[in-house]
Motif scaffolding. Structure first.
Motif, PDB file in Angstrom:
ATOM      1  N   ALA A  57       0.566  -1.033   0.404  1.00 46.01           N
ATOM      2  CA  ALA A  57       0.487   0.275   0.239  1.00 46.01           C
ATOM      3  C   ALA A  57       0.818   1.293  -0.052  1.00 46.01           C
ATOM      4  N   ILE A  58       2.086   1.009   0.302  1.00 45.81           N
ATOM      5  CA  ILE A  58       2.606   2.293   0.074  1.00 45.81           C
ATOM      6  C   ILE A  58       3.110   2.825  -0.747  1.00 45.81           C
ATOM      7  N   GLU A  59       2.874   3.940  -1.666  1.00 45.40           N
ATOM      8  CA  GLU A  59       4.019   4.350  -2.444  1.00 45.40           C
ATOM      9  C   GLU A  59       5.029   5.086  -2.858  1.00 45.40           C
ATOM     10  N   ALA A  60       5.545   5.535  -1.205  1.00 45.38           N
ATOM     11  CA  ALA A  60       6.565   5.956  -1.490  1.00 45.38           C
ATOM     12  C   ALA A  60       6.748   6.453   0.396  1.00 45.38           C
ATOM     13  N   VAL A  61       8.584   6.207   0.746  1.00 42.02           N
ATOM     14  CA  VAL A  61       8.551   6.504   1.872  1.00 42.02           C
ATOM     15  C   VAL A  61       8.836   8.388   2.757  1.00 42.02           C
ATOM     16  N   TYR A  62       8.475   9.023   3.164  1.00 41.90           N
ATOM     17  CA  TYR A  62       9.293  10.129   3.667  1.00 41.90           C
ATOM     18  C   TYR A  62       9.509   9.290   4.921  1.00 41.90           C
ATOM     19  N   ILE A  63      10.656  10.022   5.440  1.00 42.36           N
ATOM     20  CA  ILE A  63      12.106   9.778   6.175  1.00 42.36           C
ATOM     21  C   ILE A  63      11.919  10.689   7.390  1.00 42.36           C
ATOM     22  N   ALA A  64      11.537  10.978   8.125  1.00 48.05           N
ATOM     23  CA  ALA A  64      11.847  11.687   9.457  1.00 48.05           C
ATOM     24  C   ALA A  64      12.219  11.110  10.559  1.00 48.05           C
ATOM     25  N   VAL A  84      12.123   7.612  -2.582  1.00 47.12           N
ATOM     26  CA  VAL A  84      12.030   8.526  -0.934  1.00 47.12           C
ATOM     27  C   VAL A  84      12.088   9.355  -0.598  1.00 47.12           C
ATOM     28  N   LEU A  85      11.327   9.804  -0.208  1.00 52.02           N
ATOM     29  CA  LEU A  85      11.793  12.028   0.433  1.00 52.02           C
ATOM     30  C   LEU A  85      12.130  11.697   1.827  1.00 52.02           C
ATOM     31  N   ILE A  86      13.502  12.607   1.821  1.00 51.63           N
ATOM     32  CA  ILE A  86      14.525  12.547   2.996  1.00 51.63           C
ATOM     33  C   ILE A  86      14.802  13.404   3.959  1.00 51.63           C
ATOM     34  N   GLU A  87      14.336  13.592   5.336  1.00 54.13           N
ATOM     35  CA  GLU A  87      13.936  15.235   5.482  1.00 54.13           C
ATOM     36  C   GLU A  87      15.852  15.540   5.974  1.00 54.13           C
ATOM     37  N   LYS A  88      16.124  16.337   5.608  1.00 52.36           N
ATOM     38  CA  LYS A  88      16.684  17.258   5.969  1.00 52.36           C
ATOM     39  C   LYS A  88      18.064  17.327   7.160  1.00 52.36           C
ATOM     40  N   PRO A  89      18.968  16.621   7.989  1.00 54.70           N
ATOM     41  CA  PRO A  89      20.081  16.920   5.830  1.00 54.70           C
ATOM     42  C   PRO A  89      19.696  15.129   6.030  1.00 54.70           C
ATOM     43  N   ILE A  90      20.131  15.273   4.508  1.00 52.96           N
ATOM     44  CA  ILE A  90      19.526  13.941   4.010  1.00 52.96           C
ATOM     45  C   ILE A  90      20.583  12.308   4.826  1.00 52.96           C
ATOM     46  N   ALA A  91      21.718  13.933   4.891  1.00 55.11           N
ATOM     47  CA  ALA A  91      23.128  12.710   5.216  1.00 55.11           C
ATOM     48  C   ALA A  91      23.773  13.176   6.163  1.00 55.11           C
TER      49      ALA A  91
END
Length: 337
Positions: A57-64, A84-91
């Motif tokens: 069911a998950i089409e994209a993931v937001y990492i927070a 994937v959409l990665i919260e800043k800082p990305i790394a």
């Protein structure tokens, strides 16, 4: 992934987008995931990463999640075939961004840093006007982004194991905008002031270009003016405070006026002047619904639907370049008060 404050703001702003919904939530604590999911419709709750990433069911993931987890979780999401959409800082290291870009490119999976301010209507408007030559070629960018945070035990802002420090938390904002407008600098210099935990309490950056300079700073040691100045060869622009949530642009007829306005700061006199008409200044207001995080989600959704693995407004190469600047400064010995 993650149930902290920024995750809550993001999920709330998804409610402003008719074609978006929260399908699932992951936390190390199932109880926290369930509580978060209950706030946002009928989302599933997970405390197992693999099961979460396998959910069809998950089409994209937001990492927070906390900063130090971003890169590894992004790579797991890409390996599972999830955009994937990665919260800043990305790394926390430029090499990790390059690994994310490589994995995303090889799999044809979308990946982007969630630097939300770049997608705000005011920032887009400024970028378009600058590109069209409204102020002439950019000659100087100045900004300070500082919010006072006391160094207290357990504070994520000062915890090196969680990726704390002013540069990661605040410096990425002015650095990202400067690199977006001017590209990678020919030379980087600056300094940083260490907190007791070893992370930076304050960082100062100077980016030199053949015909331009960016002078930027950030810190937890004070409450700053939190404005951003762009001087062009003909005129200038000020992003009014707080510029990371840009809602007001002030265009000045010449760069000198813009610089003088920037120097005045944000005290009571400045606030009064900003409410009054001024010769040689045109102000534009951009009121935002919600928290302003929906615009980056909208951009990510459009890119994913178009089958792209990256976003032209926030390319991974620029995310890596920002971290290279921070790495250059942090490689120097810390300064002292």
């Amino acid at each position: 992934m993650g149930t902290g404050a920024i995750a809550g703001l993001f999920a709330a702003d998804l409610g402003l987008l008719p074609q978006a919904r929260v399908a699932a939530v992951h936390s190390r604590s199932l109880e926290k995931a369930q509580g978060f999911a209950a706030r946002f419709g009928e989302a599933k709750a997970y405390d197992d990463e693999a099961a979460f990433l396998a959910d069809p069911a998950i089409e994209a993931v937001y990492i927070a999640t906390p900063n130090h987890l971003h890169a590894a979780q992004a790579l797991k999401a890409i390996a599972a075939g999830k955009p994937v959409l990665i919260e800043k800082p990305i790394a926390l290291a430029s090499a990790d961004v390059e690994a994310i870009a490589l994995a995303a490119g090889e799999r044809g999976i979308f990946a982007m840093e969630a630097l939300w301010s770049r997608f705000l209507p005011a920032v887009r408007r400024a970028r378009e006007e600058i590109a069209a030559g409204r102020i002439g070629k950019v000659r100087r960018i100045r900004a300070d982004l500082s919010y006072l945070h006391p160094e207290e035990p357990g504070s994520r802002f000062f915890d090196p194991t969680l990726g704390g420090g002013a540069a990661f938390d605040l410096g990425v904002y002015p650095l990202s905008l400067a690199l977006h407008l001017l590209g990678e600098p020919g030379a980087v210099s600056g300094s940083w002031l260490a907190a007791g935990t070893g992370v930076d309490r304050r960082s100062v950056f100077r980016l030199d270009y053949p015909a331009a300079v960016a002078e930027l700073s950030c810190g937890f040691d004070r409450n700053g003016a939190n404005r951003l100045l762009i001087e062009g060869e003909r005129s200038g622009l000020v992003f009014e405070a707080p510029f990371l949530k840009a809602q007001r642009l002030s265009w000045y007829a010449d760069a000198g006026r813009a610089a003088a306005a920037y120097e005045r700061g944000t005290g009571g006199v400045t606030r009064l002047l900003n409410r009054m008409p001024q010769s040689g200044r045109v102000s534009e207001n951009f009121a935002l619904p919600g928290n302003g995080l929906q615009f980056q989600a909208e951009a990510a959704m459009a890119a994913i639907r178009a089958g792209r693995s990256a976003c032209a407004e926030m390319p991974l190469g620029e995310s890596a370049a920002v971290l290279r600047v921070i790495e250059t400064i942090r490689a120097q010995p810390a300064t002292t008060l």
